[in-house]
Design a protein around this motif. Structure first.
Motif, PDB file in Angstrom:
ATOM      1  N   UNK A  86       0.839  -1.210   0.000  1.00 53.08           N
ATOM      2  CA  UNK A  86       0.000   0.000   0.000  1.00 53.08           C
ATOM      3  C   UNK A  86       0.870   1.256   0.000  1.00 53.08           C
ATOM      4  N   UNK A  87       1.271   1.670  -1.204  1.00 57.20           N
ATOM      5  CA  UNK A  87       2.015   2.929  -1.380  1.00 57.20           C
ATOM      6  C   UNK A  87       1.403   3.609  -2.595  1.00 57.20           C
ATOM      7  N   UNK A  88       1.744   4.864  -2.821  1.00 55.06           N
ATOM      8  CA  UNK A  88       1.222   5.552  -4.017  1.00 55.06           C
ATOM      9  C   UNK A  88       1.726   4.858  -5.283  1.00 55.06           C
ATOM     10  N   UNK A  89       2.990   4.415  -5.261  1.00 54.73           N
ATOM     11  CA  UNK A  89       3.549   3.686  -6.415  1.00 54.73           C
ATOM     12  C   UNK A  89       2.783   2.374  -6.616  1.00 54.73           C
ATOM     13  N   UNK A  90       2.429   1.741  -5.503  1.00 51.57           N
ATOM     14  CA  UNK A  90       1.674   0.488  -5.563  1.00 51.57           C
ATOM     15  C   UNK A  90       0.283   0.712  -6.136  1.00 51.57           C
ATOM     16  N   UNK A  91      -0.367   1.796  -5.729  1.00 53.03           N
ATOM     17  CA  UNK A  91      -1.723   2.079  -6.233  1.00 53.03           C
ATOM     18  C   UNK A  91      -1.693   2.279  -7.752  1.00 53.03           C
ATOM     19  N   UNK A  92      -0.658   2.955  -8.237  1.00 57.08           N
ATOM     20  CA  UNK A  92      -0.539   3.173  -9.694  1.00 57.08           C
ATOM     21  C   UNK A  92      -0.402   1.827 -10.406  1.00 57.08           C
ATOM     22  N   UNK A  93       0.359   0.920  -9.798  1.00 56.46           N
ATOM     23  CA  UNK A  93       0.523  -0.412 -10.401  1.00 56.46           C
ATOM     24  C   UNK A  93      -0.812  -1.164 -10.398  1.00 56.46           C
ATOM     25  N   UNK A  94      -1.533  -1.089  -9.291  1.00 53.66           N
ATOM     26  CA  UNK A  94      -2.822  -1.802  -9.191  1.00 53.66           C
ATOM     27  C   UNK A  94      -3.805  -1.275 -10.235  1.00 53.66           C
ATOM     28  N   UNK A  95      -3.779   0.029 -10.443  1.00 50.85           N
ATOM     29  CA  UNK A  95      -4.695   0.628 -11.437  1.00 50.85           C
ATOM     30  C   UNK A  95      -4.458  -0.026 -12.814  1.00 50.85           C
ATOM     31  N   UNK A  96      -3.183  -0.135 -13.202  1.00 44.78           N
ATOM     32  CA  UNK A  96      -2.902  -0.737 -14.519  1.00 44.78           C
ATOM     33  C   UNK A  96      -3.228  -2.233 -14.531  1.00 44.78           C
ATOM     34  N   UNK A  97      -2.858  -2.921 -13.464  1.00 44.84           N
ATOM     35  CA  UNK A  97      -3.084  -4.379 -13.425  1.00 44.84           C
ATOM     36  C   UNK A  97      -4.571  -4.687 -13.479  1.00 44.84           C
ATOM     37  N   UNK A  98      -5.342  -3.878 -12.773  1.00 40.27           N
ATOM     38  CA  UNK A  98      -6.787  -4.077 -12.741  1.00 40.27           C
ATOM     39  C   UNK A  98      -7.366  -3.905 -14.152  1.00 40.27           C
ATOM     40  N   UNK A  99      -6.874  -2.895 -14.884  1.00 39.29           N
ATOM     41  CA  UNK A  99      -7.346  -2.670 -16.264  1.00 39.29           C
ATOM     42  C   UNK A  99      -6.963  -3.846 -17.166  1.00 39.29           C
ATOM     43  N   UNK A 100      -5.850  -4.502 -16.839  1.00 46.52           N
ATOM     44  CA  UNK A 100      -5.393  -5.621 -17.675  1.00 46.52           C
ATOM     45  C   UNK A 100      -5.960  -6.959 -17.204  1.00 46.52           C
ATOM     46  N   UNK A 101      -6.778  -6.935 -16.150  1.00 50.61           N
ATOM     47  CA  UNK A 101      -7.406  -8.172 -15.673  1.00 50.61           C
ATOM     48  C   UNK A 101      -6.506  -9.027 -14.792  1.00 50.61           C
ATOM     49  N   UNK A 102      -5.393  -8.441 -14.282  1.00 51.83           N
ATOM     50  CA  UNK A 102      -4.530  -9.200 -13.364  1.00 51.83           C
ATOM     51  C   UNK A 102      -5.070  -8.991 -11.943  1.00 51.83           C
TER      52      UNK A 102
END
Ligand code: E4P
Length: 214
Positions: A86-102
């Motif tokens: 749970x970091x700002x860098x982590x949230x940015x990664x989750x946003x992309x992963x979520x869009x890609x279905x990971x």
């Protein structure tokens, strides 16, 4: 409520599987380090053991590094869930992963605001660490209650995965909040099935049966 086993030990996971009461696995770098093999080697067997979701954590702390690792982890098995801190860098990664279905699990959640942000970027799970809050003299379970309420208020589908559980009482309280999942160490999982009156009652039944009139 679903039960996940919080372990990277394949023998322990197999034993938990044999009880028929577990629905998934969570690992973290500390648990994998205890096993003494490389992460991907350790989780390969765990992923193959069942179709349960298995949370596997990235080591990188920058968004680009987390994404690179996340795509590698996702390739290890279709039941892999990428655990992101749970970091700002982590949230940015989750946003992309979520869009890609990971699938993602945002870990090291210690406030309801953090959980709100993780849900907004599309995390599949959030992991509030209640035992570590209790250790600091705070009320870990209140955090879970707050997250469950906030997610209900806004209809978020992110599942609340109660982590850092230390006792049977934690599990009971987690269930009362309506949290979706509790991840538990083996010791707590086995304690859940036990009660002294069950043991005493069973011993008495067996004794009476042995001494029955024939
Ligand atoms: C969950 O995903 C974590 O691996 C775990 O519950 C942390 O628990 P601890 O605080 O006992 O290390």
């Amino acid at each position: 409520m679903k039960f996940f086993i919080d372990s990277a030990d394949i023998e322990e996971i197999r034993k938990a599987k044999s009880y028929g009461i577990v629905d998934g696995v969570t690992t973290n770098p500390s648990l994998i380090a205890k096993i003494g093999t490389e992460r991907d080697e350790t989780v390969k067997d765990i992923l193959a053991e069942s179709d349960w979701p298995v949370s596997i954590e990235v080591i990188s702390t920058d968004t680009e590094g987390m994404l690179k690792e996340a795509y590698e982890i996702a390739k290890l098995g279709k039941n892999a869930v990428v655990k992101i801190p749970m970091t700002l860098e982590g949230l940015a990664a989750v946003k992309e992963l979520s869009a890609k279905g990971v699938k993602t699990n945002v870990t090291l959640i210690f406030s309801a605001n953090q959980a709100l942000l993780a849900a907004k970027v599309g995390a599949n799970y959030v992991s509030p660490f209640i035992g570590r809050l209790d250790d600091k003299g705070e009320d870990g379970m209140q955090l879970v209650r707050d997250i469950v309420q906030i997610y209900r208020n806004y209809g978020f589908e992110t599942e609340v995965l109660v982590a850092s559980i230390r006792s049977k009482e934690h599990v009971l309280q987690a269930a009362l909040t309506g949290a979706h999942v509790s991840t538990v160490p083996m010791k707590v999982l086995e304690e859940l099935a036990k009660h002294e009156l069950t043991d005493a009652g069973l011993a008495k039944f067996l004794e009476d049966w042995k001494n029955r009139k024939k």
